[in-house]
Design a protein around this motif. Structure first.
Motif, PDB file in Angstrom:
ATOM      1  N   PRO A  61      48.454  43.686  39.325  1.00 46.89           N
ATOM      2  CA  PRO A  61      47.627  43.926  40.944  1.00 46.89           C
ATOM      3  C   PRO A  61      48.457  44.933  42.112  1.00 46.89           C
ATOM      4  O   PRO A  61      49.706  44.691  41.602  1.00 46.89           O
ATOM      5  CB  PRO A  61      48.104  42.689  41.472  1.00 46.89           C
ATOM      6  N   GLU A  93      41.370  40.423  46.017  1.00 48.41           N
ATOM      7  CA  GLU A  93      42.588  39.946  46.490  1.00 48.41           C
ATOM      8  C   GLU A  93      43.162  38.990  45.562  1.00 48.41           C
ATOM      9  O   GLU A  93      42.238  37.389  45.706  1.00 48.41           O
ATOM     10  CB  GLU A  93      42.423  39.364  47.696  1.00 48.41           C
ATOM     11  N   ASN A  94      44.396  39.009  44.677  1.00 51.14           N
ATOM     12  CA  ASN A  94      45.158  38.052  44.068  1.00 51.14           C
ATOM     13  C   ASN A  94      46.200  37.605  44.494  1.00 51.14           C
ATOM     14  O   ASN A  94      46.340  36.678  43.852  1.00 51.14           O
ATOM     15  CB  ASN A  94      45.070  39.553  42.280  1.00 51.14           C
ATOM     16  N   SER A  95      46.911  38.456  45.190  1.00 51.66           N
ATOM     17  CA  SER A  95      48.352  37.672  45.521  1.00 51.66           C
ATOM     18  C   SER A  95      48.763  38.439  46.643  1.00 51.66           C
ATOM     19  O   SER A  95      48.241  39.505  47.066  1.00 51.66           O
ATOM     20  CB  SER A  95      49.087  38.448  43.954  1.00 51.66           C
ATOM     21  N   ARG A 106      47.492  42.196  46.875  1.00 54.41           N
ATOM     22  CA  ARG A 106      47.451  42.689  46.316  1.00 54.41           C
ATOM     23  C   ARG A 106      46.196  42.716  45.829  1.00 54.41           C
ATOM     24  O   ARG A 106      45.862  41.389  45.735  1.00 54.41           O
ATOM     25  CB  ARG A 106      48.315  42.137  44.996  1.00 54.41           C
ATOM     26  N   TYR A 107      45.573  43.539  45.015  1.00 59.83           N
ATOM     27  CA  TYR A 107      44.100  43.773  44.502  1.00 59.83           C
ATOM     28  C   TYR A 107      44.367  43.839  42.885  1.00 59.83           C
ATOM     29  O   TYR A 107      45.133  44.581  42.377  1.00 59.83           O
ATOM     30  CB  TYR A 107      43.418  44.845  45.157  1.00 59.83           C
ATOM     31  N   LYS A 108      43.124  43.116  42.533  1.00 56.63           N
ATOM     32  CA  LYS A 108      43.477  43.431  41.036  1.00 56.63           C
ATOM     33  C   LYS A 108      41.647  43.546  40.706  1.00 56.63           C
ATOM     34  O   LYS A 108      41.284  43.311  41.325  1.00 56.63           O
ATOM     35  CB  LYS A 108      43.359  41.506  40.701  1.00 56.63           C
ATOM     36  N   VAL A 110      38.152  42.610  38.331  1.00 57.53           N
ATOM     37  CA  VAL A 110      37.746  41.816  38.044  1.00 57.53           C
ATOM     38  C   VAL A 110      36.988  41.911  36.505  1.00 57.53           C
ATOM     39  O   VAL A 110      37.637  41.271  35.628  1.00 57.53           O
ATOM     40  CB  VAL A 110      36.727  41.005  39.453  1.00 57.53           C
ATOM     41  N   ASN A 130      38.161  39.709  33.710  1.00 60.79           N
ATOM     42  CA  ASN A 130      39.556  40.056  33.867  1.00 60.79           C
ATOM     43  C   ASN A 130      41.118  38.923  32.986  1.00 60.79           C
ATOM     44  O   ASN A 130      40.945  37.979  34.088  1.00 60.79           O
ATOM     45  CB  ASN A 130      40.572  40.433  34.371  1.00 60.79           C
ATOM     46  N   ASN A 132      43.523  38.020  33.065  1.00 60.50           N
ATOM     47  CA  ASN A 132      45.154  38.385  34.292  1.00 60.50           C
ATOM     48  C   ASN A 132      44.922  38.102  35.639  1.00 60.50           C
ATOM     49  O   ASN A 132      45.037  37.595  36.526  1.00 60.50           O
ATOM     50  CB  ASN A 132      46.194  38.655  34.211  1.00 60.50           C
ATOM     51  N   PHE A 133      43.324  37.403  35.650  1.00 59.70           N
ATOM     52  CA  PHE A 133      43.121  36.645  37.051  1.00 59.70           C
ATOM     53  C   PHE A 133      43.262  35.670  38.388  1.00 59.70           C
ATOM     54  O   PHE A 133      42.995  34.610  37.266  1.00 59.70           O
ATOM     55  CB  PHE A 133      40.925  37.124  36.596  1.00 59.70           C
TER      56      PHE A 133
END
Length: 133
Positions: A61, A93-95, A106-108, A110, A130, A132-133
């Motif tokens: 991310p 939005e991931n974290s 942080r963006y991740k 899909v 993903n 690591n999602f």
């Protein structure tokens, strides 16, 4: 046209792959047949800037400022493309990153992988979520 092979007809013991591993692998893939969603996904991957952003957030991310450095795109373009990709459901939005400027999102991506099948006049997209999602 997509190729269909029944799992029971495969002898995978030679390669050390079990049927259970294939089933688990297949569960990670989702099939998207809705024409509007397929067009959205294909359109986003056809957009060079969107594709660059999605490829940047597949493995790790990143914040907007990190994407600016990685992608070498203008600030306005990154914001616009990231917002569009969020609305399309292709990044999330991931974290959060805590910096001296405050909290940064942080963006991740899909999907970590996509497959496109064409069966006559029907386009089917399969996406591997993903891990690591």
């Amino acid at each position: 046209m997509g190729l269909t092979i029944e799992k029971k007809s495969l002898d995978l013991t030679i390669k050390g792959v079990t049927t259970g591993q294939i089933e688990n692998e297949e569960r990670q893939w989702i099939t998207i047949e809705d024409p509007d969603t397929v067009i959205t996904i294909l359109g986003s991957y056809a957009d060079q800037q969107k594709r660059l952003i999605m490829e940047s957030v597949v493995d790790k991310p990143h914040t907007i400022s990190e994407l600016l450095q990685i992608c070498k795109l203008p600030l306005v373009s990154v914001y616009r493309k990231v917002n569009s990709l969020i609305q399309e459901g292709l990044i999330v939005e991931n974290s959060f990153a805590i910096t001296h400027h405050g909290r940064r999102i942080r963006y991740k991506a899909v999907f970590e992988n996509l497959r496109i099948d064409i069966d006559g006049n029907k386009i089917i997209v399969k996406g591997k979520l993903n891990k690591n999602f």
